[in-house]
Scaffold this motif. Structure first.
Motif, PDB file in Angstrom:
ATOM      1  N   LEU A  83      -1.197   3.373  -7.277  1.00 42.18           N
ATOM      2  CA  LEU A  83      -0.854   3.381  -5.800  1.00 42.18           C
ATOM      3  C   LEU A  83       0.512   4.101  -5.652  1.00 42.18           C
ATOM      4  O   LEU A  83       0.886   4.495  -4.383  1.00 42.18           O
ATOM      5  CB  LEU A  83      -0.913   2.248  -4.967  1.00 42.18           C
ATOM      6  CG  LEU A  83      -2.393   1.328  -4.927  1.00 42.18           C
ATOM      7  CD1 LEU A  83      -2.538   0.180  -4.333  1.00 42.18           C
ATOM      8  CD2 LEU A  83      -3.475   2.579  -4.514  1.00 42.18           C
ATOM      9  N   ARG A 124      -2.419  -1.566 -10.855  1.00 43.12           N
ATOM     10  CA  ARG A 124      -2.308  -1.161  -9.384  1.00 43.12           C
ATOM     11  C   ARG A 124      -1.066  -0.343  -8.927  1.00 43.12           C
ATOM     12  O   ARG A 124      -1.140   0.622  -8.181  1.00 43.12           O
ATOM     13  CB  ARG A 124      -2.238  -2.356  -8.538  1.00 43.12           C
ATOM     14  CG  ARG A 124      -2.342  -2.286  -6.967  1.00 43.12           C
ATOM     15  CD  ARG A 124      -2.131  -3.621  -6.127  1.00 43.12           C
ATOM     16  NE  ARG A 124      -2.148  -3.167  -4.892  1.00 43.12           N
ATOM     17  CZ  ARG A 124      -2.852  -3.188  -3.960  1.00 43.12           C
ATOM     18  NH1 ARG A 124      -4.075  -3.619  -4.128  1.00 43.12           N
ATOM     19  NH2 ARG A 124      -2.587  -2.791  -2.825  1.00 43.12           N
ATOM     20  N   TYR A 157      -8.814   2.370 -12.008  1.00 42.47           N
ATOM     21  CA  TYR A 157      -9.639   1.388 -11.267  1.00 42.47           C
ATOM     22  C   TYR A 157     -10.317   0.581 -12.153  1.00 42.47           C
ATOM     23  O   TYR A 157     -10.491  -0.763 -11.937  1.00 42.47           O
ATOM     24  CB  TYR A 157     -10.365   2.211 -10.078  1.00 42.47           C
ATOM     25  CG  TYR A 157      -9.465   2.357  -8.903  1.00 42.47           C
ATOM     26  CD1 TYR A 157      -8.721   1.441  -8.204  1.00 42.47           C
ATOM     27  CD2 TYR A 157      -9.314   3.987  -8.555  1.00 42.47           C
ATOM     28  CE1 TYR A 157      -8.209   1.764  -7.223  1.00 42.47           C
ATOM     29  CE2 TYR A 157      -8.361   4.230  -7.450  1.00 42.47           C
ATOM     30  CZ  TYR A 157      -7.818   3.012  -6.813  1.00 42.47           C
ATOM     31  OH  TYR A 157      -7.134   3.541  -5.682  1.00 42.47           O
ATOM     32  N   LYS A 173       2.351  -0.286   8.200  1.00 41.46           N
ATOM     33  CA  LYS A 173       2.667  -0.431   6.874  1.00 41.46           C
ATOM     34  C   LYS A 173       3.056   0.559   6.080  1.00 41.46           C
ATOM     35  O   LYS A 173       2.992   1.696   6.445  1.00 41.46           O
ATOM     36  CB  LYS A 173       1.190  -1.199   6.378  1.00 41.46           C
ATOM     37  CG  LYS A 173       0.159   0.135   6.305  1.00 41.46           C
ATOM     38  CD  LYS A 173      -0.927  -0.669   5.170  1.00 41.46           C
ATOM     39  CE  LYS A 173      -1.024   0.020   4.069  1.00 41.46           C
ATOM     40  NZ  LYS A 173      -1.968  -0.076   3.365  1.00 41.46           N
ATOM     41  N   LEU A 198      -3.088   6.477  -1.689  1.00 45.88           N
ATOM     42  CA  LEU A 198      -4.520   6.845  -0.968  1.00 45.88           C
ATOM     43  C   LEU A 198      -4.422   6.822   0.457  1.00 45.88           C
ATOM     44  O   LEU A 198      -5.035   7.465   1.103  1.00 45.88           O
ATOM     45  CB  LEU A 198      -5.481   5.934  -1.539  1.00 45.88           C
ATOM     46  CG  LEU A 198      -5.875   6.468  -2.988  1.00 45.88           C
ATOM     47  CD1 LEU A 198      -5.324   5.753  -4.129  1.00 45.88           C
ATOM     48  CD2 LEU A 198      -7.197   6.312  -2.987  1.00 45.88           C
ATOM     49  N   ASP A 199      -3.241   5.796   1.167  1.00 40.77           N
ATOM     50  CA  ASP A 199      -3.395   5.952   2.470  1.00 40.77           C
ATOM     51  C   ASP A 199      -3.043   7.441   3.044  1.00 40.77           C
ATOM     52  O   ASP A 199      -3.327   7.689   4.217  1.00 40.77           O
ATOM     53  CB  ASP A 199      -2.131   5.145   3.056  1.00 40.77           C
ATOM     54  CG  ASP A 199      -2.305   3.516   2.608  1.00 40.77           C
ATOM     55  OD1 ASP A 199      -3.672   3.161   2.640  1.00 40.77           O
ATOM     56  OD2 ASP A 199      -1.497   2.884   2.460  1.00 40.77           O
ATOM     57  N   ASP A 221     -11.356  -8.855  -2.008  1.00 44.23           N
ATOM     58  CA  ASP A 221     -11.223  -7.631  -0.988  1.00 44.23           C
ATOM     59  C   ASP A 221     -11.229  -6.176  -1.981  1.00 44.23           C
ATOM     60  O   ASP A 221     -10.395  -5.899  -2.734  1.00 44.23           O
ATOM     61  CB  ASP A 221      -9.681  -7.785  -0.688  1.00 44.23           C
ATOM     62  CG  ASP A 221      -9.226  -6.894   0.297  1.00 44.23           C
ATOM     63  OD1 ASP A 221     -10.027  -5.564   0.414  1.00 44.23           O
ATOM     64  OD2 ASP A 221      -8.095  -7.004   0.863  1.00 44.23           O
ATOM     65  N   TYR A 226     -14.743   6.024  -2.797  1.00 44.57           N
ATOM     66  CA  TYR A 226     -13.433   6.908  -2.901  1.00 44.57           C
ATOM     67  C   TYR A 226     -13.587   7.876  -4.062  1.00 44.57           C
ATOM     68  O   TYR A 226     -13.292   9.101  -3.738  1.00 44.57           O
ATOM     69  CB  TYR A 226     -12.350   6.009  -3.038  1.00 44.57           C
ATOM     70  CG  TYR A 226     -11.832   5.090  -1.907  1.00 44.57           C
ATOM     71  CD1 TYR A 226     -12.563   4.081  -1.254  1.00 44.57           C
ATOM     72  CD2 TYR A 226     -10.708   5.690  -1.007  1.00 44.57           C
ATOM     73  CE1 TYR A 226     -11.986   3.269  -0.293  1.00 44.57           C
ATOM     74  CE2 TYR A 226     -10.446   4.951   0.129  1.00 44.57           C
ATOM     75  CZ  TYR A 226     -10.913   3.831   0.388  1.00 44.57           C
ATOM     76  OH  TYR A 226     -10.426   3.057   1.504  1.00 44.57           O
ATOM     77  N   TYR A 281     -14.364  -4.004  -4.445  1.00 42.48           N
ATOM     78  CA  TYR A 281     -14.945  -3.834  -5.840  1.00 42.48           C
ATOM     79  C   TYR A 281     -15.406  -2.710  -5.972  1.00 42.48           C
ATOM     80  O   TYR A 281     -15.032  -1.625  -5.578  1.00 42.48           O
ATOM     81  CB  TYR A 281     -15.820  -5.211  -5.878  1.00 42.48           C
ATOM     82  CG  TYR A 281     -16.215  -5.572  -7.428  1.00 42.48           C
ATOM     83  CD1 TYR A 281     -15.198  -6.003  -8.267  1.00 42.48           C
ATOM     84  CD2 TYR A 281     -17.632  -5.622  -7.704  1.00 42.48           C
ATOM     85  CE1 TYR A 281     -15.556  -6.588  -9.485  1.00 42.48           C
ATOM     86  CE2 TYR A 281     -17.917  -5.988  -8.769  1.00 42.48           C
ATOM     87  CZ  TYR A 281     -17.028  -6.525  -9.706  1.00 42.48           C
ATOM     88  OH  TYR A 281     -17.232  -6.802 -11.185  1.00 42.48           O
TER      89      TYR A 281
HETATM   90  P1  TYD Z   1      -6.234  -1.755  -1.098  1.00 39.88           P
HETATM   91  O1  TYD Z   1      -5.275  -2.817  -1.503  1.00 39.88           O
HETATM   92  O2  TYD Z   1      -7.341  -2.123   0.064  1.00 39.88           O
HETATM   93  O3  TYD Z   1      -5.150  -1.005   0.086  1.00 39.88           O
HETATM   94  P2  TYD Z   1      -3.907  -1.518   1.054  1.00 39.88           P
HETATM   95  O4  TYD Z   1      -3.158  -2.561   0.269  1.00 39.88           O
HETATM   96  O5  TYD Z   1      -3.289  -0.202   1.169  1.00 39.88           O
HETATM   97  O6  TYD Z   1      -4.627  -2.319   2.200  1.00 39.88           O
HETATM   98  O7  TYD Z   1      -6.682  -0.775  -1.722  1.00 39.88           O
HETATM   99  C1  TYD Z   1      -5.914   0.237  -2.327  1.00 39.88           C
HETATM  100  C2  TYD Z   1      -6.548   1.485  -2.182  1.00 39.88           C
HETATM  101  O8  TYD Z   1      -7.217   1.779  -3.411  1.00 39.88           O
HETATM  102  C3  TYD Z   1      -7.226   1.871  -0.953  1.00 39.88           C
HETATM  103  O9  TYD Z   1      -6.788   2.962  -0.163  1.00 39.88           O
HETATM  104  C4  TYD Z   1      -8.551   1.902  -1.408  1.00 39.88           C
HETATM  105  C5  TYD Z   1      -8.505   2.578  -2.917  1.00 39.88           C
HETATM  106  N1  TYD Z   1      -9.616   2.108  -3.868  1.00 39.88           N
HETATM  107  C6  TYD Z   1     -10.033   3.213  -4.605  1.00 39.88           C
HETATM  108  O10 TYD Z   1      -9.974   4.096  -4.228  1.00 39.88           O
HETATM  109  N2  TYD Z   1     -11.224   2.723  -5.492  1.00 39.88           N
HETATM  110  C7  TYD Z   1     -11.224   1.363  -6.019  1.00 39.88           C
HETATM  111  O11 TYD Z   1     -12.379   1.146  -6.876  1.00 39.88           O
HETATM  112  C8  TYD Z   1     -10.547   0.437  -5.219  1.00 39.88           C
HETATM  113  C9  TYD Z   1     -10.873  -1.016  -5.657  1.00 39.88           C
HETATM  114  C10 TYD Z   1      -9.661   0.911  -4.370  1.00 39.88           C
END
Ligand code: TYD
Length: 211
Positions: free
Chosen positions: A55, A51, A71, A150, A155-156, A96, A105, A98
């Motif tokens: 990110l 992760r 992923y 935050k 990705l944000d 949260d 995305y 899957y």
């Molecule tokens: P998330 O933990 O929900 O983000 P945050 O901690 O910022 O709330 O997810 C991280 C990012 O990963 C979110 O922008 C969505 C992206 N993502 C994908 O692009 N593909 C995937 O398969 C998954 C599980 C998440």
């Protein structure tokens, strides 16, 4: 047949998934049901390391293919180490995000072929699919508005048109799988959303003979 119940929450960041997961946890606690809550990408020490790579805002050169594979790698570890054993153990698993996030995305937004994503994820998921999925849906402006306090991850930082494609992708996926994926208007109150989530969850628990 495995007996546990696998529930996932999907949607753009800022749609209130975390709050709804906490509300659902409270209900399961009241009923003394055994559950775990987890997340993707991540959910195990190895997957959390993956992760961090995905990110990290400094990883600007990451290709879409690498991103999709990471992923999937995180998911493979998460399924083997966390999700599958918990389901075998008859627990409720709340996750949260899957595979639907990958389709939305990496598929609809980054435009990788859905077929490639299905293939690599079938390998990663080892047959473990959610029984029930909540898609918290709202327009991208409302979702972005809730993210102001935050730290932004890679990705944000994507532009609004990217998020619009993600949202449209999620809605298409939900259309294909109406039975599993329940679309809920994320602009409703926390209580209203929770009520809808709980109604569907209760029914699924009953169908599995868990309550
Ligand atoms: P998330 O933990 O929900 O983000 P945050 O901690 O910022 O709330 O997810 C991280 C990012 O990963 C979110 O922008 C969505 C992206 N993502 C994908 O692009 N593909 C995937 O398969 C998954 C599980 C998440």
């Amino acid at each position: 047949m495995r007996k546990g119940l696998f529930i996932t929450f999907e949607g753009l960041d800022g749609t209130g998934k975390t709050t709804q997961i906490m509300e659902l946890e409270k209900k399961l606690q009241q009923l003394n049901l055994s559950y775990i809550t987890t997340r993707e990408p991540g959910g195990t020490p190895i997957a959390e390391k993956i992760r961090e790579i995905i990110l990290d805002p400094e990883n600007t050169e990451m290709s879409s293919q690498t991103e999709a594979l990471l992923y999937a790698a995180s998911r493979a570890q998460h399924v083997s180490e966390t999700i599958s054993p918990a389901l075998q153990n008859n627990q409720v698993v709340i996750c949260d995000r899957y595979f639907d996030s990958t389709l939305a995305y990496q598929g609809y937004a980054r435009e990788l072929t859905l077929e490639a994503l299905y293939q690599m994820n079938e390998f990663a998921m080892q047959g473990i699919k959610p029984d029930l999925t909540f898609l918290l849906d709202t327009d991208t402006q409302a979702a972005s508005g809730r993210m102001h306090d935050k730290q932004m991850d890679r990705l944000d930082l994507e532009a609004d048109f990217f998020k619009k494609r993600v949202r449209a992708g999620f809605l298409k996926i939900a259309d294909f799988e109406k039975e599993r994926i329940k679309v809920i208007n994320a602009a409703l109150s926390v209580e209203q959303i929770h009520e809808a989530v709980w109604d569907y969850t209760k029914e699924a628990l009953q169908n599995k003979g868990l309550v």
